[in-house]
Structure formats: C-alpha cells, structure tokens
Design a protein around this motif. Sequence first.
Motif, PDB file in Angstrom:
ATOM      1  N   THR A  10       0.550  -1.175   0.147  1.00  0.00           N
ATOM      2  CA  THR A  10       0.424   0.479  -0.423  1.00  0.00           C
ATOM      3  C   THR A  10       1.193   1.203   0.026  1.00  0.00           C
ATOM      4  N   LEU A  14       1.406   4.300  -2.960  1.00  0.00           N
ATOM      5  CA  LEU A  14       1.105   5.581  -2.299  1.00  0.00           C
ATOM      6  C   LEU A  14       2.107   6.352  -2.608  1.00  0.00           C
ATOM      7  N   THR A  17       2.649   6.636  -6.874  1.00  0.00           N
ATOM      8  CA  THR A  17       1.951   8.056  -7.680  1.00  0.00           C
ATOM      9  C   THR A  17       2.354   9.258  -7.331  1.00  0.00           C
ATOM     10  N   ILE A  21       2.391  12.753   0.081  1.00  0.00           N
ATOM     11  CA  ILE A  21       1.798  12.268   0.716  1.00  0.00           C
ATOM     12  C   ILE A  21       1.882  13.153   2.440  1.00  0.00           C
ATOM     13  N   GLY A  41      -4.049   9.118   4.399  1.00  0.00           N
ATOM     14  CA  GLY A  41      -3.051   7.938   3.669  1.00  0.00           C
ATOM     15  C   GLY A  41      -2.423   7.072   4.976  1.00  0.00           C
ATOM     16  N   LEU A  42      -1.472   8.004   5.392  1.00  0.00           N
ATOM     17  CA  LEU A  42       0.105   7.039   5.821  1.00  0.00           C
ATOM     18  C   LEU A  42      -0.093   7.895   7.674  1.00  0.00           C
TER      19      LEU A  42
END
Length: 294
Positions: A10, A14, A17, A21, A41-42
Amino acid sequence: MSNVKSPADTLRALLATGDLITMPCCFDALSAKLIEQEGFGLTFMSGFASSAARIGEPDLGLMSYGEVLDQARNITDAVSIPVIGDGDTGYGNAMNVRRTVTGFAKAGCAAVMIEDQLAPKRCGHTKGKEVVGRDEAFDRIKAAVDAREAGADILILARTDARHQHGLTEAIDRAAKFKELGADILFVEAPKSVDEMRTLCAELPGPKMANIVEGGETPDLSPEELKQIGYQIAAYPLSLMAAAMKAMVECLQTMKVGQPRDDKLMSWADLRQRIGFDEYYNVSERYASSRRDG
C-alpha cells in the motif's frame, strides 16, 4: 489467495503516484485512529511523541526495543492505513538491526526508519546529537536491507543526522550511499534553510521525507512548497501531541479553578463514535450472547 495488499505494498502504491503525502504522526492507537478517520492515507509512529505518551519521558533512547515494538503493534492493529515505525538506531549492532526490521514487519508496519545516530539517540531537533562513523552507518542500512531481502515485507526509511555534526555535504553523501545500499526512502534530518532543502532534494534520488517540527530548525513550508522542492512525504511528528497537550493543560487549569469546561470538550456522542463504541454495538448485534438492552 487474498487480494488484500500488504501495508508495504500500500505504501509502495502511494509513493508510485508521485504526489506529496501529508503525514501526521501518531503516538498511540487512538491518535492513529483519528488520523485515519480524518482521511489521511499514511502515518508515522513518532518516537518523540510515543516516548512522551507511553513512559512520560523525553525521546533520548529511554524506550526499549520491546516497548517500541509493542507500541507499534497496538497502532497497526487499530488502523488500516500504512504505518511507518521508528526503529531508531536498530538497538545494537547490525544483527540487532536485522532483528528490529523483521520485528517491525511482523508487527504490521509498512516501513521502518533506521538512523545513523550514536546510541542512545537524541531527538533530531534537540542538542547533543552525534552520529556513528560511515562504516557503522552503512552497515546498519545494509543489515536493514538484508532483512527485507530475506523476507521481511517492509520498506526501509534511511535517516541521517550528519547535518548537525558534519554539515550538509556529509549528510547528502551518507544518504546517497544509503540509497545505493537499497534504502527505499531517504530522510536527511534538520536542514536549516530552504536552499539546503532544495540542494538535498536535487542531489538525492528516489522518495525523500521532510520532517516539519513546529519551532524546530527546518523551515515550516506548505505542502505545495515541499512538493515543488522535491519531497514526497511531509511528516509532522509533534503537531497532534502538542495540540493534545495544550488542550489537556487548558482543561485542567479550567477544572482547577472550578470553571465550566464544556467549550473545551468533544461531545459525548462524537467521543463514543470516534473511539468505536457505535461500531462495536452494531457488530455485536449479530451475537445473541453479546447483546445488552437499555
């Protein structure tokens, strides 16, 4: 076979992309849950904040490997987003580093940070930092990569604190070697200016992490500015802890003088929902022996 991605996969997706982030850092299971609930997301298990929350002591190498691993396990159990664990110096020699990396992978971490500080380590934005020699620093990252290659499904976040003691050039040289050895993400701690941030991003390959400590040595740039400079992860290690501590102290001071505190509190309904009571009750309805009426 399951089609569910591993935490490491995962995180790889990320990073693939190419987007920046924004990564608020957690210190326990509840803070990690709040981060996930707000759509991030992280997250990263901040060593500074975790040491404060778990043992009430500063991040000066006082927490043991077992305590840190237990904290990481509690956090990964509480969320579905990937978590980066703070492996500090690896807790010993190269063989200890291998064990540390393997342990963090088994605990469910997507990545583990290994750094080149002299043990016991120091928080990256406080005094007293020293780094080990190049050979030992490189052995740590080589051992971490070897653990990954031996089957630990985890990314290696390689950190150098050499900027403080030896200057930016040495820090960049060390980080470049870390990448050559197989590190997945690079982290040069505490650059002191925007120009230094630009230089290290221009000279180092692959994903790079910025560490934004409010009031610390690194300029507190916006996510868009960090992306333009060349960073891919923006870590905020103390934002949640500082906010929580400020709120708790203000609430305590209000209680001490007997004043109303309603405006300082999350609502009872929101508190229950965010902690998970509502979900628990909904799921427990499937089991007659777990139901409670009234």
